[in-house]
Design an enzyme around this catalytic site. Sequence first.
Site, PDB file in Angstrom:
ATOM      1  N   ARG A   1       1.234  10.197   0.990  1.00 35.41           N
ATOM      2  CA  ARG A   1       1.651  11.328   0.985  1.00 35.41           C
ATOM      3  C   ARG A   1       2.429  12.380   0.334  1.00 35.41           C
ATOM      4  NH1 ARG A   1       2.077   8.885   7.106  1.00 35.41           N
ATOM      5  NH2 ARG A   1       0.011   7.322   7.074  1.00 35.41           N
TER       6      ARG A   1
ATOM      7  N   LYS B   1     -10.799  -0.965   6.013  1.00 35.83           N
ATOM      8  CA  LYS B   1      -9.825  -0.213   7.164  1.00 35.83           C
ATOM      9  C   LYS B   1      -9.996   0.179   8.757  1.00 35.83           C
ATOM     10  CE  LYS B   1      -5.854   2.937   6.892  1.00 35.83           C
ATOM     11  NZ  LYS B   1      -5.130   2.789   6.376  1.00 35.83           N
TER      12      LYS B   1
ATOM     13  N   GLU C   1       0.866  -0.790  -0.011  1.00 31.52           N
ATOM     14  CA  GLU C   1       0.221  -0.031  -0.089  1.00 31.52           C
ATOM     15  C   GLU C   1       0.770   1.501   0.054  1.00 31.52           C
ATOM     16  OE1 GLU C   1      -2.664   2.884   3.458  1.00 31.52           O
ATOM     17  OE2 GLU C   1      -2.467   0.288   3.554  1.00 31.52           O
TER      18      GLU C   1
END
Length: 212
Positions: free
Chosen positions: A45, A129, A41
Amino acid sequence: MNTIAEQFSKYGVVPVVVLEDAKDALPLAKALTEGGLPCAEVTFRTEAAEESIRLMTKEYPDMLVGAGTVLTVEQVDRAVAAGARFIVSPGFDPEIVDDCLEKGIPVFPGCITPSELAQAAKRGLEVVKFFPAEQAGGVAMIKAMAAPYTMMKFMPTGGISAKNLKDYLSCDKIVCCGGSWMVKGDLVKNGEFDKIRELTKDAVELASSIRN
């Protein structure tokens, strides 16, 4: 569960990767694959995230690469164009979830409240999640929320390491755990890909021993 979640379940652990420089993408992909975790993943960012996903998916087509920390629909489009096969967002953003569902892209939104789970269930999601896992109540909170939402399973991320992995993977409501302990930023920055490979191998063995 969709096929992506089924693959996550086989691995038990999904590396959550922050890449500051796209030049590290391929050696990292190699280390993860050789360590037994051909998945990642890649968090959106950093400026390098998009190009890193593109490189990894091109050179390692069998690797399951997705984008994490996705905060906008525009980021969804960029990630998918780069080759991301799934989208993970830290919170439940209806616009992002609906956009992914419309486009047929597997999406795993962050849910830490029953109200968010209700929104996910309404849309037919089966796996979400759970972030930030440790700070939001960990396994006890997941079990409590799963009691009324029996169809829902979770991918906890945040504060999970080799030390508490057993607590999470022992729960049948948990598909896999997201973790960064095997791909810490300083290891990537210092080019310690052999160390990453070994830590990945250890994580795979640990997850396997817990599940089997």
